[in-house]
Write a protein that holds these residues in place. Sequence first.
Motif, PDB file in Angstrom:
ATOM      1  N   UNK A  25     -69.008  81.674   8.187  1.00  9.78           N
ATOM      2  CA  UNK A  25     -70.147  81.290   9.033  1.00  9.78           C
ATOM      3  C   UNK A  25     -70.198  79.773   9.191  1.00  9.78           C
ATOM      4  N   UNK A  26     -70.220  79.319  10.429  1.00  4.36           N
ATOM      5  CA  UNK A  26     -70.402  77.897  10.721  1.00  4.36           C
ATOM      6  C   UNK A  26     -71.168  77.769  12.026  1.00  4.36           C
ATOM      7  N   UNK A  27     -71.835  76.649  12.207  1.00  2.00           N
ATOM      8  CA  UNK A  27     -72.588  76.426  13.441  1.00  2.00           C
ATOM      9  C   UNK A  27     -71.645  76.374  14.641  1.00  2.00           C
ATOM     10  N   UNK A  28     -70.470  75.784  14.455  1.00  2.00           N
ATOM     11  CA  UNK A  28     -69.506  75.703  15.553  1.00  2.00           C
ATOM     12  C   UNK A  28     -69.049  77.100  15.979  1.00  2.00           C
ATOM     13  N   UNK A  29     -68.697  77.945  14.996  1.00  2.00           N
ATOM     14  CA  UNK A  29     -68.231  79.295  15.315  1.00  2.00           C
ATOM     15  C   UNK A  29     -69.346  80.108  15.968  1.00  2.00           C
ATOM     16  N   UNK A  30     -70.552  79.948  15.456  1.00  2.00           N
ATOM     17  CA  UNK A  30     -71.693  80.687  16.006  1.00  2.00           C
ATOM     18  C   UNK A  30     -71.968  80.245  17.437  1.00  2.00           C
ATOM     19  N   UNK A  31     -71.889  78.938  17.685  1.00  2.00           N
ATOM     20  CA  UNK A  31     -72.105  78.436  19.043  1.00  2.00           C
ATOM     21  C   UNK A  31     -71.101  79.004  20.023  1.00  2.00           C
ATOM     22  N   UNK A  32     -69.841  79.108  19.585  1.00  2.00           N
ATOM     23  CA  UNK A  32     -68.807  79.662  20.458  1.00  2.00           C
ATOM     24  C   UNK A  32     -69.090  81.123  20.783  1.00  2.00           C
ATOM     25  N   UNK A  33     -69.547  81.878  19.795  1.00  4.95           N
ATOM     26  CA  UNK A  33     -69.851  83.301  20.023  1.00  4.95           C
ATOM     27  C   UNK A  33     -71.036  83.480  20.966  1.00  4.95           C
ATOM     28  N   UNK A  34     -71.937  82.505  20.958  1.00  7.26           N
ATOM     29  CA  UNK A  34     -73.134  82.582  21.798  1.00  7.26           C
ATOM     30  C   UNK A  34     -72.978  81.806  23.105  1.00  7.26           C
ATOM     31  N   UNK A  35     -71.774  81.288  23.339  1.00  6.93           N
ATOM     32  CA  UNK A  35     -71.521  80.469  24.533  1.00  6.93           C
ATOM     33  C   UNK A  35     -72.493  79.296  24.619  1.00  6.93           C
ATOM     34  N   UNK A  36     -72.700  78.651  23.492  1.00  8.72           N
ATOM     35  CA  UNK A  36     -73.607  77.502  23.426  1.00  8.72           C
ATOM     36  C   UNK A  36     -72.996  76.459  22.496  1.00  8.72           C
ATOM     37  N   UNK A  37     -73.280  75.209  22.733  1.00  6.99           N
ATOM     38  CA  UNK A  37     -72.790  74.154  21.867  1.00  6.99           C
ATOM     39  C   UNK A  37     -73.559  74.122  20.559  1.00  6.99           C
ATOM     40  N   UNK A  38     -72.922  73.560  19.524  1.00  7.80           N
ATOM     41  CA  UNK A  38     -73.585  73.456  18.225  1.00  7.80           C
ATOM     42  C   UNK A  38     -74.882  72.665  18.336  1.00  7.80           C
ATOM     43  N   UNK A  39     -74.916  71.683  19.258  1.00 10.82           N
ATOM     44  CA  UNK A  39     -76.129  70.879  19.437  1.00 10.82           C
ATOM     45  C   UNK A  39     -77.307  71.748  19.853  1.00 10.82           C
ATOM     46  N   UNK A  97     -82.399  81.933  21.843  1.00 11.21           N
ATOM     47  CA  UNK A  97     -83.575  81.966  20.980  1.00 11.21           C
ATOM     48  C   UNK A  97     -83.142  81.985  19.524  1.00 11.21           C
ATOM     49  N   UNK A  98     -84.076  81.654  18.655  1.00 12.14           N
ATOM     50  CA  UNK A  98     -83.781  81.741  17.219  1.00 12.14           C
ATOM     51  C   UNK A  98     -83.394  83.164  16.852  1.00 12.14           C
ATOM     52  N   UNK A  99     -84.073  84.153  17.454  1.00 11.79           N
ATOM     53  CA  UNK A  99     -83.790  85.555  17.141  1.00 11.79           C
ATOM     54  C   UNK A  99     -82.348  85.912  17.486  1.00 11.79           C
ATOM     55  N   UNK A 130     -88.861  74.039  17.151  1.00 15.46           N
ATOM     56  CA  UNK A 130     -88.823  73.313  18.417  1.00 15.46           C
ATOM     57  C   UNK A 130     -88.860  74.275  19.597  1.00 15.46           C
ATOM     58  N   UNK A 131     -89.272  73.739  20.728  1.00 10.04           N
ATOM     59  CA  UNK A 131     -89.203  74.524  21.948  1.00 10.04           C
ATOM     60  C   UNK A 131     -87.746  74.653  22.366  1.00 10.04           C
ATOM     61  N   UNK A 132     -87.316  75.843  22.813  1.00  9.65           N
ATOM     62  CA  UNK A 132     -85.911  76.038  23.174  1.00  9.65           C
ATOM     63  C   UNK A 132     -85.507  75.215  24.387  1.00  9.65           C
ATOM     64  N   UNK A 133     -84.292  74.656  24.319  1.00 13.24           N
ATOM     65  CA  UNK A 133     -83.749  73.910  25.451  1.00 13.24           C
ATOM     66  C   UNK A 133     -83.177  74.879  26.480  1.00 13.24           C
ATOM     67  N   UNK A 134     -82.571  75.967  25.987  1.00 11.99           N
ATOM     68  CA  UNK A 134     -82.032  77.011  26.852  1.00 11.99           C
ATOM     69  C   UNK A 134     -82.879  78.263  26.655  1.00 11.99           C
ATOM     70  N   UNK A 135     -83.597  78.716  27.673  1.00 13.26           N
ATOM     71  CA  UNK A 135     -84.456  79.893  27.494  1.00 13.26           C
ATOM     72  C   UNK A 135     -83.716  81.106  26.970  1.00 13.26           C
ATOM     73  N   UNK A 136     -82.439  81.247  27.326  1.00 12.74           N
ATOM     74  CA  UNK A 136     -81.689  82.436  26.896  1.00 12.74           C
ATOM     75  C   UNK A 136     -81.281  82.364  25.433  1.00 12.74           C
TER      76      UNK A 136
END
Length: 242
Positions: free
Chosen positions: A45-59, A25-27, A17-23
Amino acid sequence: MAAETNPIPSVWARRQREPEQPALSREAIVREAVAVLDADGVEALSMRKLGARLNAGATSLYRHVATKDELIELALDEVFGEIPVPDPHASDWRADVTATCEAFRATALRHRWLGSVIGQAGLVYLGPNLVTVSERMAALFSAAGFPEPSRAIDTVLSYVLGMSTSEAAFLTTVMRSGRTEAEFIARLMPSAEKAVAEHEFLAAAFAEAATGAVTDPAALRHEKFAYGLDVILDGLALRLPR
């Protein structure tokens, strides 16, 4: 019209998909996932924990990666990019294969979760780094003259993966103990020697390995790996056309 489904359960078979937040990225997600896996293992490893580390929601993450299994598939392909495979030299195929196997082992020991998840890389290995490593290894064995290079690759990698997975599990146990590898073995050795004292061959093997295991355990592990790899390559050499 029914929604399009993935014919193959692999992240590489799904359109990104096209990124919703340009900052975001999948990379960036994959790099952070590898960092979590290296530090804390697969269970952490969880999506919630990863989102918190990246300052982004799991969505937001789910726009790039649909499931945790896809995330692991991507992380696995990422670390396979660290495995160099030399250009083939038909006259010295053993040196080329040995160098590749040493690189694979080193990567598996840097990323100790690799061995436990490699079977999760989809039904087929579609990631670009996995494909590149496989193709370059096939070139090594083909240049050497093996009539069935894929069988030779399977044999070699089964050995390397088995040995490095066992090593990685042991080193993880050592790390969790809070001791160095030498300290851990020295503390364990008296109990081990007592356990095998009445078993002639095991006692002799422990006595022979005891000094090296305590003074330079990493060198001893490498020596064992190299010995086994030489045996595998000796056997494969017999398959070459005369």
